[in-house]
Design a protein around this motif. Sequence first.
Motif, short mmCIF file in Angstrom:
data_model
loop_
_atom_site.label_atom_id
_atom_site.label_comp_id
_atom_site.label_asym_id
_atom_site.label_seq_id
_atom_site.Cartn_x
_atom_site.Cartn_y
_atom_site.Cartn_z
N PHE A 155 0.87 -1.18 0.00
CA PHE A 155 0.00 0.00 0.00
C PHE A 155 0.90 1.23 0.00
N TYR A 156 0.58 2.21 -0.84
CA TYR A 156 1.39 3.44 -0.82
C TYR A 156 0.50 4.67 -0.95
N ASN A 157 0.94 5.73 -0.25
CA ASN A 157 0.21 6.98 -0.17
C ASN A 157 0.47 7.81 -1.43
N GLN A 158 -0.57 8.07 -2.19
CA GLN A 158 -0.41 8.77 -3.47
C GLN A 158 0.13 10.18 -3.29
N LYS A 159 -0.36 10.91 -2.29
CA LYS A 159 0.09 12.29 -2.08
C LYS A 159 1.56 12.32 -1.65
N SER A 160 1.95 11.40 -0.80
CA SER A 160 3.35 11.34 -0.37
C SER A 160 4.27 11.04 -1.54
N PHE A 161 3.83 10.15 -2.40
CA PHE A 161 4.63 9.83 -3.58
C PHE A 161 4.76 11.04 -4.49
N ALA A 162 3.66 11.74 -4.69
CA ALA A 162 3.68 12.92 -5.58
C ALA A 162 4.59 14.00 -5.01
N THR A 163 4.52 14.21 -3.70
CA THR A 163 5.36 15.22 -3.05
C THR A 163 6.85 14.88 -3.20
N GLY A 267 -1.08 8.37 8.26
CA GLY A 267 0.00 9.11 7.61
C GLY A 267 1.32 9.03 8.34
N LYS A 268 1.46 8.09 9.26
CA LYS A 268 2.72 7.94 9.99
C LYS A 268 3.78 7.26 9.11
N VAL A 269 3.32 6.48 8.14
CA VAL A 269 4.22 5.85 7.16
C VAL A 269 3.62 6.03 5.78
N ALA A 270 4.49 6.10 4.78
CA ALA A 270 4.01 6.31 3.41
C ALA A 270 3.76 5.01 2.67
N MET A 271 4.35 3.91 3.16
CA MET A 271 4.16 2.61 2.54
C MET A 271 4.02 1.55 3.64
N VAL A 272 3.25 0.52 3.36
CA VAL A 272 3.13 -0.60 4.28
C VAL A 272 2.70 -1.82 3.48
N ILE A 273 3.10 -2.98 3.92
CA ILE A 273 2.67 -4.23 3.28
C ILE A 273 1.57 -4.83 4.14
N LEU A 289 -8.21 9.47 2.57
CA LEU A 289 -6.89 8.95 2.22
C LEU A 289 -6.86 8.49 0.77
N GLU A 290 -5.89 8.95 0.03
CA GLU A 290 -5.71 8.53 -1.36
C GLU A 290 -4.55 7.53 -1.40
N PHE A 291 -4.86 6.30 -1.72
CA PHE A 291 -3.82 5.26 -1.72
C PHE A 291 -3.99 4.32 -2.90
N SER A 292 -2.92 3.63 -3.20
CA SER A 292 -2.92 2.61 -4.26
C SER A 292 -2.24 1.36 -3.72
N THR A 293 -2.35 0.28 -4.48
CA THR A 293 -1.68 -0.97 -4.11
C THR A 293 -0.90 -1.50 -5.30
N SER A 294 0.12 -2.27 -5.00
CA SER A 294 0.90 -2.95 -6.04
C SER A 294 1.46 -4.22 -5.45
N GLU A 295 2.00 -5.08 -6.27
CA GLU A 295 2.56 -6.33 -5.78
C GLU A 295 3.76 -6.06 -4.88
N VAL A 296 4.00 -6.96 -3.95
CA VAL A 296 5.15 -6.83 -3.05
C VAL A 296 6.43 -6.81 -3.89
N PRO A 297 7.33 -5.86 -3.66
CA PRO A 297 8.59 -5.81 -4.42
C PRO A 297 9.38 -7.11 -4.31
N SER A 298 10.00 -7.48 -5.40
CA SER A 298 10.77 -8.72 -5.42
C SER A 298 12.05 -8.58 -4.59
N ILE A 299 12.52 -9.69 -4.06
CA ILE A 299 13.76 -9.74 -3.28
C ILE A 299 14.68 -10.75 -3.94
N ASN A 300 15.90 -10.33 -4.24
CA ASN A 300 16.87 -11.23 -4.89
C ASN A 300 16.31 -11.79 -6.20
N ASN A 301 15.59 -10.93 -6.92
CA ASN A 301 14.95 -11.30 -8.20
C ASN A 301 13.89 -12.37 -8.04
#
Length: 424
Positions: A155-163, A267-273, A289-301
């Motif tokens: 989960f990530y905060n759209q406004k925080s990302f834009a800022t 708004g204490k954190v900008a991203m959380v899983i 709150l304006e937020f979006s979701t995406s897949e968990v980032p890969s680790i070690n490919n």
Amino acid sequence: MKKGLLNFLALALTIALILITYQSCLLIPESDIHAPVIIKLSGWGASPSEQALLKQVLQDFEETHPQIKIKYELISTQYMDVIKTRLIGEAAPDVFYLDAFEAPFLMSKNVLEPLETYITPEFDLTDFEDKLLDAFKYQDKIYGLPKDYSTLALFYNQKSFATAGLESSPTTWDELLAYSKQLTIDINQDQRTDQYGFGVLPNLARQAYKIKAFGGQLVDQQGYATFATEASLQGLQLVVDQYRQDRSSAQPSDVGTNSGSEMFGQGKVAMVIEGNWAIPYLSTTFPKLEFSTSEVPSINNQPGTMVFTAAYVMNKQAQHKAEAWELISYLTGKEGMQKWTSTGFALPTRKSVAATLGYNQDPLRAAFVAGIAYATPWQAGEHLPTIMSSFDNQFVSAILGDQSLEQAMVRAQESANQQIKANE
């Protein structure tokens, strides 16, 4: 003459008995003669909206099955302790929720009813996601049918990302670490962090896929803990370093909150899983709150996430097993499951229902659906509760810097395995 008298008395006694039986029947209300079978169902606590939805689904079942009445009991605290105690005392409900995390223990204790003899071809068992159905199989028998599931997503905060000038979500863990530094800010320049880049939950349920990212394993083939290997530590070290060295992540307790969803919503954190359950919570509790979701980032490919699921299971001591199966088959059938998952509180375990509801195209839920293909199930044999307890206690101390990660994990592994051996 004596024989005739005896025959007369026998006939009179028979008639009297018939009359008594007939009069007794007249005293029994017709509703009692045709009283429906009562099936007891137990589950754990959820949001009021989710409880209202379950109540509606159960009412729909009763309307189409008038011969069955459902007595639902909400067990709000110590759910598994209550269920285990009642199973021992032969007072458990006919049907109840069972988390995949706890399933191996109960499946091995001969207290659940195997379901193969009840399942017909029309029920379409192949429609279930294999990974979810397999969580409730033991020694080639099926003991539960998964009712819903959730993976984890970012989960990530759209406004925080834009800022911060970030135009898209991170796709690798290295990117997540870099983003976290950019998103960690002290707005008032008072040496107090107002927003951390990332919210971390240090429990094992959120870390198991990191253990696997470099080839580590949570348990060995005998079910003993084996997460203190060099390969396992590589994934966990990412969490410790981000918290202690980068100082770009925070635990809920660091910012005065109780969960990952809450610290993200505030708004204490900008991203959380988090899991799919966070979507309705955030939408309701933090409507602005304006937020979006995406897949968990890969680790070690390696793509990675967790998958959590629960099933409906039948008590082996249930008195009305045919009716109990009617309830299970409805709730996990295509019609019942579509009703249950139609509002998005949970994701359907049937592929056909998922396709009908279109969650793979939903902007907020598509990432969760995609994750099922590579997710690590939250299940690892009968001893996982013991292993989890030891891990959680020691991993937190490593994050706080009270001991090194290697030392913490060796202690956790040894403690868990000692307890497992003591209970064998």
